[in-house]
Write a protein that holds these residues in place. Sequence first.
Motif, short mmCIF file in Angstrom:
data_model
loop_
_atom_site.label_atom_id
_atom_site.label_comp_id
_atom_site.label_asym_id
_atom_site.label_seq_id
_atom_site.Cartn_x
_atom_site.Cartn_y
_atom_site.Cartn_z
N THR A 267 16.62 -0.51 37.92
CA THR A 267 15.84 0.13 36.86
C THR A 267 16.66 0.22 35.57
OG1 THR A 267 14.70 1.40 38.55
CG2 THR A 267 14.53 2.22 36.28
N LEU A 268 17.90 0.69 35.71
CA LEU A 268 18.77 0.85 34.54
C LEU A 268 19.07 -0.51 33.91
CD1 LEU A 268 21.12 3.60 35.97
CD2 LEU A 268 19.68 3.84 33.93
N ALA A 269 19.23 -1.54 34.73
CA ALA A 269 19.54 -2.87 34.20
C ALA A 269 18.41 -3.35 33.29
CB ALA A 269 19.77 -3.85 35.34
N ALA A 270 17.18 -3.22 33.77
CA ALA A 270 16.04 -3.69 32.97
C ALA A 270 15.92 -2.86 31.70
CB ALA A 270 14.76 -3.60 33.79
N LEU A 271 16.12 -1.55 31.81
CA LEU A 271 16.00 -0.68 30.63
C LEU A 271 17.06 -1.03 29.59
CD1 LEU A 271 15.23 2.73 32.35
CD2 LEU A 271 13.67 1.37 30.95
N ALA B 250 16.18 10.36 29.44
CA ALA B 250 15.91 11.37 30.47
C ALA B 250 16.47 10.92 31.81
CB ALA B 250 14.40 11.60 30.57
N LEU B 251 16.30 9.64 32.10
CA LEU B 251 16.81 9.10 33.37
C LEU B 251 18.33 9.18 33.40
CD1 LEU B 251 16.19 7.65 36.05
CD2 LEU B 251 16.37 5.49 34.83
N VAL B 252 18.97 8.81 32.28
CA VAL B 252 20.43 8.84 32.20
C VAL B 252 20.93 10.26 32.49
CG1 VAL B 252 22.38 8.71 30.60
CG2 VAL B 252 20.72 6.84 30.72
N THR B 253 20.26 11.26 31.91
CA THR B 253 20.67 12.65 32.12
C THR B 253 20.58 13.03 33.60
OG1 THR B 253 19.73 13.12 29.97
CG2 THR B 253 20.27 15.02 31.35
N VAL B 254 19.47 12.72 34.23
CA VAL B 254 19.29 13.18 35.60
C VAL B 254 20.24 12.44 36.55
CG1 VAL B 254 17.27 11.73 35.98
CG2 VAL B 254 17.66 13.65 37.46
N VAL B 255 20.48 11.14 36.29
CA VAL B 255 21.40 10.40 37.15
C VAL B 255 22.84 10.90 36.96
CG1 VAL B 255 22.36 8.13 37.70
CG2 VAL B 255 19.91 8.38 37.30
N ALA C 119 29.04 3.22 35.97
CA ALA C 119 29.19 2.06 35.09
C ALA C 119 27.83 1.71 34.47
CB ALA C 119 29.74 0.88 35.88
N ALA C 120 26.78 1.76 35.28
CA ALA C 120 25.45 1.39 34.80
C ALA C 120 24.97 2.35 33.72
CB ALA C 120 24.46 1.37 35.96
N LEU C 121 25.32 3.62 33.85
CA LEU C 121 24.92 4.58 32.82
C LEU C 121 25.56 4.21 31.49
CD1 LEU C 121 25.15 7.87 34.89
CD2 LEU C 121 23.07 6.74 34.10
N GLY C 122 26.76 3.65 31.56
CA GLY C 122 27.43 3.19 30.35
C GLY C 122 27.01 1.79 29.95
N GLY C 123 26.07 1.21 30.68
CA GLY C 123 25.56 -0.12 30.30
C GLY C 123 26.28 -1.28 30.95
N SER C 124 27.25 -1.00 31.84
CA SER C 124 27.99 -2.09 32.48
C SER C 124 27.47 -2.33 33.90
CB SER C 124 29.47 -1.75 32.56
OG SER C 124 30.04 -1.83 31.28
N PHE C 125 27.39 -3.61 34.25
CA PHE C 125 26.89 -3.98 35.57
C PHE C 125 27.76 -5.08 36.15
CE2 PHE C 125 22.88 -1.69 35.60
CZ PHE C 125 22.71 -1.42 34.25
N ALA C 126 27.78 -5.15 37.50
CA ALA C 126 28.51 -6.22 38.16
C ALA C 126 27.90 -7.56 37.78
CB ALA C 126 28.45 -6.03 39.68
N GLU C 127 28.71 -8.61 37.84
CA GLU C 127 28.20 -9.95 37.51
C GLU C 127 27.01 -10.32 38.40
OE1 GLU C 127 31.87 -12.49 35.66
OE2 GLU C 127 31.72 -12.37 37.83
#
Lengths: 458, 497, 298
Positions: free
Chosen positions: C189-193, C212-217, C234-242
């Motif tokens: 979900t975070l990746a698409a957003l 709102a999602l970032v806050t609750v996670v 990492a995903a909250l900061g916008g970083s994802f595994a390759e």
Amino acid sequence: MIAGGVRVLNVGLPLIVDGVDPDAVVQLDWRPPAFGDADAARLMASLDTERTAEANDRAVTAMHAVRPQLTSIRPAREVVPGLAEGRLLLHAGPPIEVERMCGPMLGALMGAAVFEGWAADGDQARALLESGEIAVAPCHHHQAVGPMAGVVAPSMPVVVVEDGGRQAFASLNEGLGKVLRFGAYDDEVITRLRWMREVLGPVLDAALRRSGPIDITSLVAQALMMGDEGHNRNVAATSLFARRLGPAIAVEESGTEVLGFLAGNDHFMLNVSMAAAKLATDAAVGIADSTVVTAMSRNGVEFGLRVAGTGEQWFTAPVGPADGLFFPGYSIEDANPDLGDSAITETLGVGGFAMAASPAITQFVGGTPDDALATTRSMRRITVRPHPAYSIPSLNFTGTPSGIDVLKVLDTGVLPVINTGIAHRLAGIGQIGAGIVTAPPEVFQQAVRGLADRRSTV
Amino acid sequence: MSSADALSVRVFPRLYRDSVTLMALAASAQKADGVVRVGAVMATPANLAILAEAGMLPEGLAASPDDLIISVRATDETAADAALDVAEAGLSAQDAGTGERVEVLPQTLAEGLAVDATCTVAAVSTPGTYAPVVVEQALRRGLHVFCFSDNVSVADEVRLKRMAAERNLLLMGPDCGTAILDGTPLGFANAVRPGPIAMIAASGTGAQEVSCLLDAAGAGVSQIIGVGGRDLSEDVGGLTTNVALDLVLADPGTEVVVLVSKPASPAVADALLARLGSVGRPVVACLLGLEDSDGAVTVRGTLEGGAAAAASAVGLELATTSGTPEPPPATLSARGVVGLYTGGTLASEAKVILGRADVAAEILDLGDDKYTAGRPHPMIDPSARAEHVEAAGSRADVGLLLVDLVIGHGAAADPATPLADAVRAARAAAERDGRTLVVVGSVCGTAADPQGIDGQRAILREAGVLLFASNAAAVRYAVACASQPPGSQADRQEELS
Amino acid sequence: MIPVVPAPSHPFRAAYDVERAVLSALRIVHVGQSSALLEAHRGPAAGPRAGVLVPVTWSDRGLAPGGFALTPHDGLRVRRLLLATDPGSALLDLSRWLDASGATPVDLRMAPLRIDPAATGRLALLLAGGEEPTGTDPALDARVQRALAPALADAVVQDQEARVHRLAQRLIGAGPGATPAGDDVLLGTLAALHAADRAGTATDRAHRGRAALVTVVTDGLARTTAASRHDLAAALGGSFAERAHRMTAAITDVHAVGPAYDDALGWGATSGVDFLHGLASTAQALLGHWQNRLPATA
């Protein structure tokens, strides 16, 4: 309408066979072939023909039909083609320029030059090697093989194995510690080499003449039953060799010295069985259309692969150090990139392919007997058929997997497993451990392109 | 849960194992004697709550998110403990070993054949990049191929189909959705009765409609051989169609041959018709949009026409053409006719019939890439079409709505309900505007399909859909309605009641 | 004794956010087929970095945030070395890796991506076709968490804060697997957003919903496993595994869908498919927001 009834091999989504009786479906755990190289995968499929299968059958039949006999131990210049005149030294692996060589190989060549009396010391030897006044060439180009640096010089004694007029050669094993094959060339090493030239070689040669040739295939087969895998563990084979030749050695002058040397060198038979494996795999070289591997070899910088259908062409890729268990005080930091012609044993179907025969070696390289069995089983997936002479008790006496097929390696993504000793990266320190390596995928991707080129020009 | 049940739980503090291992662990514990339920999860608050709710967590048990918890409910305590021992042994075995995974399923085609050498057909649905590789491997091993994968180049298709033809093997596809071989369905197909009619189809839903109409008429199908949408193109030249013909002509169970395709390349069609004319048994060429003609080959321009000709070749009549009285045409409150289709060939057939009658209409194939935007194919996700149907209810220019419904293997479990809901909403919306929306359709399927045609029909009928036995019959009714002069509201109410 | 792991011998990649401070004393958490999980020492002097994870990956596994990706060869070496090392007592030092000339830093932040309707559609179709049970027990089946993905996506895109809270809390740390299935759905979900947000194609509403999602996670991170916490943070900061980047291509390019799905099947027991569910649902919700119209004519 469909002869044999509709029975489905499902490659992909289970949804497709939803309506099919589950008993009539074989579901594959399919993965992209050729290590993800789609072009190589297409070539693989295009070469996967009846013609290839027949050629591979011929290649493996030829390899298995060879029964190498150890007939004599002679100075290299007498028997190895190209060594009679001039200044030529042989080394392990695919061809490599002197400038790019790793420490142990360069050290061994320098030591050999001093040993031959071509140079007064290492510095002079190095200069002669770099200027080309002393030429170098791979052992494999001269019907020979050598472990680690694999250096063969004209005055060194070599084992001669023969079958039906064909010959193959290998240097004599010096034992462990400070030895030429790990790049050492101080006085101790040179002194031992002289002893081997003046005592060990002649005594063994005389003993062989007295006792008659030794059938290496049956000796190795027996050793596999006794816990050797034929590459990293040679204690059974060496014992059998000493037992067989012992009486004939004992009556020679200096016989006791020679027997003492054999008693202290667990790996003596490695070089002999390497020469035997080389003789066997050479029988398949140049069989048109065959995709069976005829040589795997490392020069400390690159891994080299040869395939029957492409004759003497090498396919090469960079090689890294082997990982495994290190002798106390050493770590992988000290390890030299993988080195030696000894993977010829895996090419024929022993060594890493015969792990199941040798629970002892499994412990040496880290792992359990289950791992060993799994290793040998997985090698079945990439080979043509079992070696008829090398049967293993733990596999219900079926033979070790033999005849690596480039196409099967690409189709399954399973790489040949090679047992290997690990050399120190600095010349002269010697063996610091042992472990398992796999061949790099790139050489198989290159090989299928080479095979396809060959096919399309015919 | 009876009171004799026993619950045993073990917590492994800060133990990390990969998911595959956890799954295998639970599965092995599950197999132990007397085990009712097994949970092997990380002890996060959410998972503890799930376990508690499932009655698999003893009260007062404390654990933190990085602990592994294994909970077993069994018939008695001994069984539960034994299962936990099995699981724990699995964990420590992982410790001792190097974790090499044991190969269980065969991976390559060759290994699959080594497991079972009696396989005769390879079904290929790998990514398109690798499909030609797998197809070539299969053909070289003498297997017929059903190739569901798409994104295969025409050059590869031609090369592989030539290879198949040389070996007298079928290469169905690429992009082949439907086949029934000797009674075995592959991909999207209906449970039709066995019989003497073989179909060679370049169109998936076309083959489904014809086979279902024949099934309803009491005729059965011997084979459906999909050939892929491009087989009758100039480039491919009918390579698979010709192999398929060889096979069905040699098939003792086949008496009649039906060819189904959207319009083919003229040159390929001519060559094919010439061959079909001399096969010595009845042949129906159902080529959408062609003029009907009777000669050596019976040519029909609609699916229903093709099905009727095939049925009559075995002495049967289609229900749709056997004189069953159709309801009198309704008078439409607006002249606009809209068709919202999930089956591409059914949409094409509608266009042919409407075109022949000179009735203008909007016919949309919602399975087409340009409408699947952001959604699965409407045959699998029926809600995609529902929105279009609802929206049509508020269009003042639309008087009649045409729909289809395709069921069978591969289709959604209950596609009728979302369509029925949408139709209700659309009709209600029209009603609020003082109009009446006439909804007309057909269901492509059989009683034996997993969804069952009768139940699906009943759901649609209840929502006010006028159902016909074939798509063509539904379209004909639409033509009749559209050709009527607009009438009063009262007339319509009477006719529909 | 502190065995020192030498620098890899072949060129390798390092995540741009790998933390030097944690590399000098690492404990082995897990050694798998194509990855090893190391953890900053929790000893007395460790300070706030204690417990930070360093994933070392190889083969086709791809780089993970805060970690290293090695060639298959080096991976095998390191794996054997780690297997021979006592995980209980030994501490490893990877700090030299960052200095090695072969290290290429890689930015793992999600790039701006255009969501493609046809690709998203094909992905959803594949996912709809592959819904097999994923566990031995219905209560612990990843499908429970996957089923929440569309609702969460909808709530985020509509910026329904209370609903976002409720759904996200039901997902964090919930479900089977070492990274619980619910967390993998959240990652998708975070990746698409992130992709849509950075491309500027997300509506203001969706943008607020994401916040709102970032806050609750963020608030819920303590409620899941260390491995999951690492990925989510990492995903909250916008970083994802390759690997997640490769999967995300499935909503931008129709030709990437098949390979991504194949890839997903090999990611954990259910993780890859869980991720795709989050990804596809969110992409659909984002598309639906401005594409939900009836085509006028054929």
